[in-house]
Design a protein around this motif. Structure first.
Motif, PDB file in Angstrom:
ATOM      1  N   THR A   1     -47.505 -16.328 -57.099  1.00 43.84           N
ATOM      2  CA  THR A   1     -46.254 -17.021 -57.426  1.00 43.84           C
ATOM      3  C   THR A   1     -46.483 -18.038 -58.540  1.00 43.84           C
ATOM      4  O   THR A   1     -45.667 -18.184 -59.456  1.00 43.84           O
ATOM      5  CB  THR A   1     -45.689 -17.715 -56.174  1.00 43.84           C
ATOM      6  OG1 THR A   1     -45.514 -16.741 -55.138  1.00 43.84           O
ATOM      7  CG2 THR A   1     -44.354 -18.381 -56.460  1.00 43.84           C
ATOM      8  N   GLU A   2     -47.618 -18.725 -58.490  1.00 44.20           N
ATOM      9  CA  GLU A   2     -47.961 -19.705 -59.534  1.00 44.20           C
ATOM     10  C   GLU A   2     -48.163 -19.035 -60.886  1.00 44.20           C
ATOM     11  O   GLU A   2     -47.697 -19.532 -61.922  1.00 44.20           O
ATOM     12  CB  GLU A   2     -49.239 -20.448 -59.124  1.00 44.20           C
ATOM     13  CG  GLU A   2     -49.697 -21.499 -60.116  1.00 44.20           C
ATOM     14  CD  GLU A   2     -48.971 -22.827 -59.956  1.00 44.20           C
ATOM     15  OE1 GLU A   2     -49.219 -23.726 -60.763  1.00 44.20           O
ATOM     16  OE2 GLU A   2     -48.152 -22.962 -59.020  1.00 44.20           O
TER      17      GLU A   2
ATOM     18  N   ASN B   1     -46.886 -16.174 -61.847  1.00 43.95           N
ATOM     19  CA  ASN B   1     -45.549 -15.722 -62.246  1.00 43.95           C
ATOM     20  C   ASN B   1     -45.592 -14.562 -63.242  1.00 43.95           C
ATOM     21  O   ASN B   1     -44.756 -14.465 -64.138  1.00 43.95           O
ATOM     22  CB  ASN B   1     -44.736 -16.882 -62.824  1.00 43.95           C
ATOM     23  CG  ASN B   1     -43.237 -16.600 -62.787  1.00 43.95           C
ATOM     24  OD1 ASN B   1     -42.763 -15.923 -61.884  1.00 43.95           O
ATOM     25  ND2 ASN B   1     -42.514 -17.096 -63.778  1.00 43.95           N
TER      26      ASN B   1
ATOM     27  N   THR C   1     -47.017  -9.395 -56.448  1.00 36.08           N
ATOM     28  CA  THR C   1     -45.999  -9.864 -57.380  1.00 36.08           C
ATOM     29  C   THR C   1     -45.721 -11.334 -57.048  1.00 36.08           C
ATOM     30  O   THR C   1     -46.281 -11.867 -56.083  1.00 36.08           O
ATOM     31  CB  THR C   1     -44.690  -9.054 -57.237  1.00 36.08           C
ATOM     32  OG1 THR C   1     -44.013  -9.485 -56.049  1.00 36.08           O
ATOM     33  CG2 THR C   1     -44.958  -7.562 -57.157  1.00 36.08           C
ATOM     34  N   PRO C   2     -44.845 -12.004 -57.784  1.00 32.45           N
ATOM     35  CA  PRO C   2     -44.497 -13.382 -57.393  1.00 32.45           C
ATOM     36  C   PRO C   2     -43.848 -13.485 -56.017  1.00 32.45           C
ATOM     37  O   PRO C   2     -43.765 -14.578 -55.459  1.00 32.45           O
ATOM     38  CB  PRO C   2     -43.514 -13.806 -58.498  1.00 32.45           C
ATOM     39  CG  PRO C   2     -43.918 -12.992 -59.682  1.00 32.45           C
ATOM     40  CD  PRO C   2     -44.307 -11.665 -59.122  1.00 32.45           C
TER      41      PRO C   2
END
Length: 288
Positions: free
Chosen positions: A40-41, A43, A71-72
Motif C-alpha cells: 500500500t505504501e 502504491n 497490489t495496494p
C-alpha cells in the motif's frame, strides 16, 4: 530492520515505460500484515516479496525462492511483470549465476531464465469460454461505450473477462479510448469478474513485422484502475489469440500510457513463455 527494495520497469528497456514493480528481498520472515502495508505504501500495481525457502539459502547462489505479490489492496495469485522484475533483481543486482530461477507461488512453480536482453517467464496458459453478452452488458458498455464488440470470453481460472473489439478499429482507437474503470465496480453484477481485458487484432502480416494483437487491462477490484503491462492477462490473451490466429509464436503490445511489448511462445504442455525486457530504476532500503 532494513529490507532491500528495488523498483523495476518490466516489459520495456527504458526507464518510466512498461510496468513498474517494487521488489523486496526478505532475509528474514516478515510479519504477515507488513506485506500489505508495504504494498500500500509503494502504491504500484504490484509489490513482490522474494523469500528464502531455507535458512541457508542465498540470493546470490540459490536457484529456488518463495514469491508473493500484493497490489495496494490485496494479495494476488499471479503477477507476470513483478515476476520478471524479481528475476531481474536476482540476475542483475545479486548476480545470481543460475541459468534458471524457480519461484514457488500461489500459482505453482514459475521458472524464469535469461535470453539475451530478455527475461523469459514460464506461466500457466488459461483458456477462455464463450460469455453470454447479456450477463455483462452493463460492464462492457462502461468499458467501451458505443464501440462495436466482436467477441466476449471469460476465463474462469483467473476471473478475467476478455472483450475483443471489432477488427475494423485501428490501434489508435484502443489507445485513445477514455475509460473510467472505477465505474466497473457498480456495473459488474455477476460477482465473477475481477479483471477486464480489452483486446484488438493487430495488423501483422508476412511482409512486415508487427504486433499480432493489442490490449489494455483494468482491475479496479484489486485497487488497480489500469495496469500498464500485464503478464497474467497475457496468459489468457495468448490462449485466445493463438486459437484465433492459428499461431504459437506471437508479438503483443499493451497500449497503456506507458506501453510495453511481450514476446509469446505457446507450448503443448499447457504453458506459455512470455518474454520481456526491463529497466532497474531504483535501489534502496525500507526501514521498518
Amino acid at each position: 530492520m532494513q529490507v532491500p527494495i528495488f523498483t523495476v520497469d518490466a516489459f520495456t528497456n527504458r526507464p518510466f515505460c512498461g510496468n513498474p514493480a517494487a521488489v523486496c528481498l526478505l532475509e528474514n520472515d516478515l510479519d504477515e500484515d507488513l506485506h500489505q502495508k508495504i504494498a500500500t505504501e509503494m502504491n504500484l500495481s504490484e509489490t513482490a516479496f522474494i523469500r528464502k525457502l531455507h535458512p541457508t539459502d542465498d540470493f546470490t547462489k540459490s536457484s529456488r525462492f518463495g514469491l508473493r505479490w500484493f497490489t495496494p489492496a490485496n494479495e494476488v495469485p499471479l503477477c507476470g511483470h513483478a515476476t520478471l522484475a524479481s528475476a531481474a533483481v536476482l540476475f542483475h543486482i545479486k548476480k545470481n549465476p543460475n541459468s534458471v530461477l524457480t519461484f514457488v507461488t500461489l500459482s505453482g512453480e514459475l521458472k524464469t531464465r535469461q535470453e539475451k536482453d530478455h527475461i523469459v517467464l514460464d506461466l500457466p496458459l488459461y483458456s477462455t469460454d464463450p460469455q453470454v453478452l447479456q450477463e455483462v452488458e452493463e460492464l462492457i458498455k462502461a468499458a467501451t461505450g458505443d464501440m462495436i464488440v466482436q467477441d466476449v470470453r471469460y476465463s474462469p481460472d483467473t476471473k478475467k473477462l476478455l472483450v475483443r473489439l471489432s477488427d475494423a478499429y485501428e490501434r489508435s482507437v484502443l489507445e485513445e479510448l477514455q475509460v473510467s474503470a472505477q465505474r466497473f465496480l457498480s456495473a459488474e453484477k455477476t460477482g465473477k469478474v475481477k479483471g477486464l481485458i480489452l483486446t484488438l487484432k493487430g495488423k501483422s502480416n508476412g511482409k512486415e513485422k508487427g504486433h499480432d494483437f493489442y490490449s489494455r487491462y483494468f482491475a479496479p477490484w484489486y485497487g488497480v484502475l489500469e495496469d500498464p503491462v500485464t503478464g497474467s492477462a497475457h496468459a489468457v490473451l495468448s490462449s485466445y489469440w493463438s486459437e484465433q490466429l492459428g499461431k504459437k509464436e506471437m508479438l503483443a503490445f499493451q497500449c497503456s500510457r506507458r506501453g510495453g511489448e511481450l514476446k509469446i511462445s505457446l507450448h503443448d504442455n499447457g504453458r506459455v513463455e512470455i518474454a520481456g525486457q526491463f529497466a532497474i530504476v531504483l535501489k534502496g532500503n525500507l526501514t521498518l
